[in-house]
Design a protein around this motif. Structure first.
Motif, PDB file in Angstrom:
ATOM      1  N   GLU A 159       0.825  -1.207   0.000  1.00 44.20           N
ATOM      2  CA  GLU A 159       0.000   0.000   0.000  1.00 44.20           C
ATOM      3  C   GLU A 159       0.861   1.260   0.000  1.00 44.20           C
ATOM      4  O   GLU A 159       0.548   2.239  -0.670  1.00 44.20           O
ATOM      5  CB  GLU A 159      -0.934   0.003   1.210  1.00 44.20           C
ATOM      6  N   CYS A 160       1.937   1.239   0.770  1.00 45.03           N
ATOM      7  CA  CYS A 160       2.835   2.395   0.809  1.00 45.03           C
ATOM      8  C   CYS A 160       3.445   2.657  -0.560  1.00 45.03           C
ATOM      9  O   CYS A 160       3.460   3.795  -1.038  1.00 45.03           O
ATOM     10  CB  CYS A 160       3.942   2.163   1.841  1.00 45.03           C
ATOM     11  N   ILE A 161       3.955   1.615  -1.194  1.00 40.84           N
ATOM     12  CA  ILE A 161       4.552   1.773  -2.519  1.00 40.84           C
ATOM     13  C   ILE A 161       3.524   2.314  -3.498  1.00 40.84           C
ATOM     14  O   ILE A 161       3.803   3.210  -4.308  1.00 40.84           O
ATOM     15  CB  ILE A 161       5.120   0.427  -3.008  1.00 40.84           C
ATOM     16  N   ARG A 162       2.305   1.800  -3.416  1.00 43.77           N
ATOM     17  CA  ARG A 162       1.237   2.234  -4.313  1.00 43.77           C
ATOM     18  C   ARG A 162       0.874   3.705  -4.094  1.00 43.77           C
ATOM     19  O   ARG A 162       0.444   4.402  -5.019  1.00 43.77           O
ATOM     20  CB  ARG A 162       0.003   1.346  -4.101  1.00 43.77           C
ATOM     21  N   ASP A 163       1.069   4.204  -2.873  1.00 40.45           N
ATOM     22  CA  ASP A 163       0.741   5.601  -2.555  1.00 40.45           C
ATOM     23  C   ASP A 163       1.957   6.520  -2.603  1.00 40.45           C
ATOM     24  O   ASP A 163       1.879   7.672  -2.177  1.00 40.45           O
ATOM     25  CB  ASP A 163       0.106   5.684  -1.161  1.00 40.45           C
ATOM     26  N   GLY A 164       3.087   6.013  -3.094  1.00 43.78           N
ATOM     27  CA  GLY A 164       4.260   6.863  -3.251  1.00 43.78           C
ATOM     28  C   GLY A 164       5.072   7.076  -1.993  1.00 43.78           C
ATOM     29  O   GLY A 164       5.899   7.993  -1.931  1.00 43.78           O
ATOM     30  N   VAL A 165       4.858   6.228  -0.974  1.00 41.09           N
ATOM     31  CA  VAL A 165       5.640   6.319   0.267  1.00 41.09           C
ATOM     32  C   VAL A 165       6.871   5.436   0.109  1.00 41.09           C
ATOM     33  O   VAL A 165       6.755   4.241  -0.174  1.00 41.09           O
ATOM     34  CB  VAL A 165       4.811   5.870   1.480  1.00 41.09           C
ATOM     35  N   THR A 166       8.047   6.024   0.318  1.00 37.36           N
ATOM     36  CA  THR A 166       9.297   5.301   0.077  1.00 37.36           C
ATOM     37  C   THR A 166      10.116   5.065   1.341  1.00 37.36           C
ATOM     38  O   THR A 166      11.087   4.311   1.311  1.00 37.36           O
ATOM     39  CB  THR A 166      10.153   6.063  -0.951  1.00 37.36           C
ATOM     40  N   THR A 167       9.740   5.707   2.450  1.00 39.55           N
ATOM     41  CA  THR A 167      10.418   5.504   3.732  1.00 39.55           C
ATOM     42  C   THR A 167       9.370   5.438   4.832  1.00 39.55           C
ATOM     43  O   THR A 167       8.485   6.301   4.894  1.00 39.55           O
ATOM     44  CB  THR A 167      11.399   6.652   4.047  1.00 39.55           C
ATOM     45  N   ILE A 168       9.482   4.430   5.699  1.00 39.37           N
ATOM     46  CA  ILE A 168       8.553   4.316   6.829  1.00 39.37           C
ATOM     47  C   ILE A 168       9.315   4.135   8.138  1.00 39.37           C
ATOM     48  O   ILE A 168      10.377   3.531   8.175  1.00 39.37           O
ATOM     49  CB  ILE A 168       7.556   3.148   6.658  1.00 39.37           C
ATOM     50  N   PHE A 169       8.744   4.689   9.205  1.00 36.07           N
ATOM     51  CA  PHE A 169       9.186   4.439  10.578  1.00 36.07           C
ATOM     52  C   PHE A 169       8.066   3.632  11.231  1.00 36.07           C
ATOM     53  O   PHE A 169       6.988   4.166  11.478  1.00 36.07           O
ATOM     54  CB  PHE A 169       9.419   5.746  11.330  1.00 36.07           C
ATOM     55  N   ASP A 170       8.334   2.350  11.481  1.00 34.86           N
ATOM     56  CA  ASP A 170       7.276   1.484  11.994  1.00 34.86           C
ATOM     57  C   ASP A 170       7.459   1.203  13.485  1.00 34.86           C
ATOM     58  O   ASP A 170       8.582   1.124  13.993  1.00 34.86           O
ATOM     59  CB  ASP A 170       7.238   0.158  11.242  1.00 34.86           C
ATOM     60  N   HIS A 171       6.326   1.034  14.157  1.00 31.88           N
ATOM     61  CA  HIS A 171       6.285   0.788  15.600  1.00 31.88           C
ATOM     62  C   HIS A 171       5.461  -0.484  15.782  1.00 31.88           C
ATOM     63  O   HIS A 171       4.241  -0.460  15.688  1.00 31.88           O
ATOM     64  CB  HIS A 171       5.624   1.996  16.269  1.00 31.88           C
ATOM     65  N   HIS A 172       6.136  -1.614  16.023  1.00 29.16           N
ATOM     66  CA  HIS A 172       5.487  -2.918  15.913  1.00 29.16           C
ATOM     67  C   HIS A 172       5.098  -3.523  17.264  1.00 29.16           C
ATOM     68  O   HIS A 172       5.749  -3.293  18.285  1.00 29.16           O
ATOM     69  CB  HIS A 172       6.419  -3.899  15.195  1.00 29.16           C
ATOM     70  N   ALA A 173       4.034  -4.343  17.220  1.00 29.75           N
ATOM     71  CA  ALA A 173       3.621  -5.143  18.382  1.00 29.75           C
ATOM     72  C   ALA A 173       3.025  -6.447  17.888  1.00 29.75           C
ATOM     73  O   ALA A 173       2.173  -6.446  16.994  1.00 29.75           O
ATOM     74  CB  ALA A 173       2.600  -4.394  19.222  1.00 29.75           C
TER      75      ALA A 173
END
Length: 452
Positions: A116-130
């Motif tokens: 979804e990120c790639i499809r929306d043009g997002v190329t860098t993410i900071f993720d907070h996982h659980a």
């Protein structure tokens, strides 16, 4: 060598902000040159080309706070879930999900989020996982998916005492192990922070263990004063406000990122500024959870670095751009505020936050920057130039305008189709895992064949 050409180039570089008929030259993993289309074609006649077809050529978007673990929740209805406050939202939905996430469910969540990120043009993410069902190896599972799909990512695991001491210690160890791996790997595609859920689920004793395990190697990524329960907990149990408590526990600093920060006092803002700590605002999530409007305008006036995230409410950064302006104006009851802050957060501050972790500049098109480039379909019917491009982005576009996404010089999405990524296979795996998760939550069965 690759040239992305035949479009309006928005560089976000103050020295050369706009080319009406421009092109971006990519050499390997970085940008070699940006200029007019005729000049770049003449200078690099043998380069491969991508035709922007008159669209906008831009740096990829950066999302500095999201949650991969929520990736399989789209369309989910949990039986009996009817929250009346923020804590009930957490306990009834998100904690119920993460308590069921094993490594396969974590992988599926990562796949769908990153696609979804790639499809929306997002190329860098900071993720907070659980994923409190299966903690060990969870960050490594996400890392593997990010590497497979080509996403630039900074990852962490949210330490929390909500499910007991053993799970808490496992989450501390997962952060530490992944951070050690990142240090040895030294990749500019995968970085690590040290995660924490929120102060009301973390004791001072656990903060001490987190600081010891981190040993000054990276910054912390933690939710702060998102709901008033976080403030009340700090005041009642520790006699201090949340940010003051973080200061006392050596959590703050230039590489630490505080999520939300809605219910802050003026003195807490001063502490954040003086320690150089970063903040990330998530406007749609805050509205959806009914937790309030973050005092971003005041924070930025004080000189605090505030970036923009989504909290996984969406993966569309332009959607967040729109909503931030609306909620801030509604809250201030002033129709002439927040424009400058809005643009600065997404296009400047997110770049600066990412710059505290990644070596090559991201979020900008200039020589030496990371080759993270997107092409947005846009055929304007009103005048467009470098002077009003932000107005066109805000009122005329969203993430679905993205037609091509390039990350680290690799074309991942071209003319609205994934390149080298088996979307059908990923969707089938994700559907199977989602049905398993939903069945567990509702004590019933969902069959993938009924939905594919």
């Amino acid at each position: 060598m690759l040239i992305v050409k035949n479009g309006r180039v928005i560089t976000r570089d103050a020295a050369h902000p706009y080319y009406k008929d421009g092109a971006v030259v990519i050499d390997g993993e970085q940008i070699l040159e940006v200029g007019t289309c005729p000049d770049m074609e003449k200078k690099y006649p043998k380069a491969e080309t991508i035709d922007a077809k008159g669209g906008l050529i831009m740096p990829g978007f950066i999302n500095v706070h999201t949650h991969i673990y929520s990736g399989l929740a789209r369309g989910l209805s949990v039986k009996g879930y009817n929250p009346t406050n923020f804590y009930e939202i957490l306990d009834g939905m998100w904690w119920a999900i993460d308590r069921r996430l094993d490594l396969d469910l974590t992988r599926a969540s990562a796949y769908v989020t990153i696609l979804e990120c790639i499809r929306d043009g997002v190329t860098t993410i900071f993720d907070h996982h659980a994923s409190f069902c299966e903690i060990p190896g969870s960050l490594f599972a996400i890392k593997d998916v990010a590497k497979e799909l080509g996403m630039r990512a900074c990852l962490c695991y949210e330490v929390s005492e909500r499910d007991g001491e053993e799970k808490c210690l496992q989450s501390i160890q997962e952060n530490a192990d992944f951070l050690t791996w990142c240090e040895k790997e030294n990749s500019d595609m995968i970085k690590a922070m040290f995660g924490g859920h929120a102060l009301f689920t973390i004791s001072d004793r656990t903060f001490e263990k987190m600081v010891e395990a981190n040993d000054g190697r990276t910054g912390f990524h933690i939710h702060v004063a998102e709901g008033m329960n976080d403030v009340w907990d700090s005041l009642q149990n520790y006699g201090t406000r949340p940010v003051e408590r973080l200061l006392n526990n050596n959590i703050l600093g230039k590489k630490t990122l505080l999520g939300h920060c809605i219910h802050l006092s003026g003195s807490e803002m001063d502490i954040i500024r003086e320690t150089g700590t970063m903040v990330v605002n998530n406007p749609e999530s805050n509205m959806g959870n009914a937790v309030g409007c973050a005092p971003v305008l005041q924070m930025m006036k004080k000189g605090i670095l505030v970036g923009m995230g989504t909290d996984a409410y969406t993966h569309d950064m332009l959607e967040s751009l729109k909503v931030f302006l609306i909620i801030q104006r509604h809250n201030a009851e002033m129709p002439n505020v927040a424009w400058g802050e809005d643009m600065k957060m997404l296009f400047e501050n997110n770049r600066e936050i990412a710059g505290r972790y990644f070596k090559k500049p991201v979020g900008i098109l200039k020589p030496g920057a990371a080759a993270d480039v997107i092409v947005m379909d846009y055929d304007p019917f009103t005048p467009i130039s470098d002077e009003n491009i932000d107005g066109h982005l805000l009122f005329g576009m969203n993430g679905h305008n993205c037609r091509t996404t390039i990350i680290n010089g690799k074309v991942l999405y071209k003319d609205r189709a994934f390149v080298g990524i088996d979307e059908e296979k990923i969707n089938a795996f994700s559907m199977e895992q989602a049905c398993r998760l939903w069945g567990s939550l509702n004590e019933t069965s969902y069959h993938p064949k009924d939905y594919l």
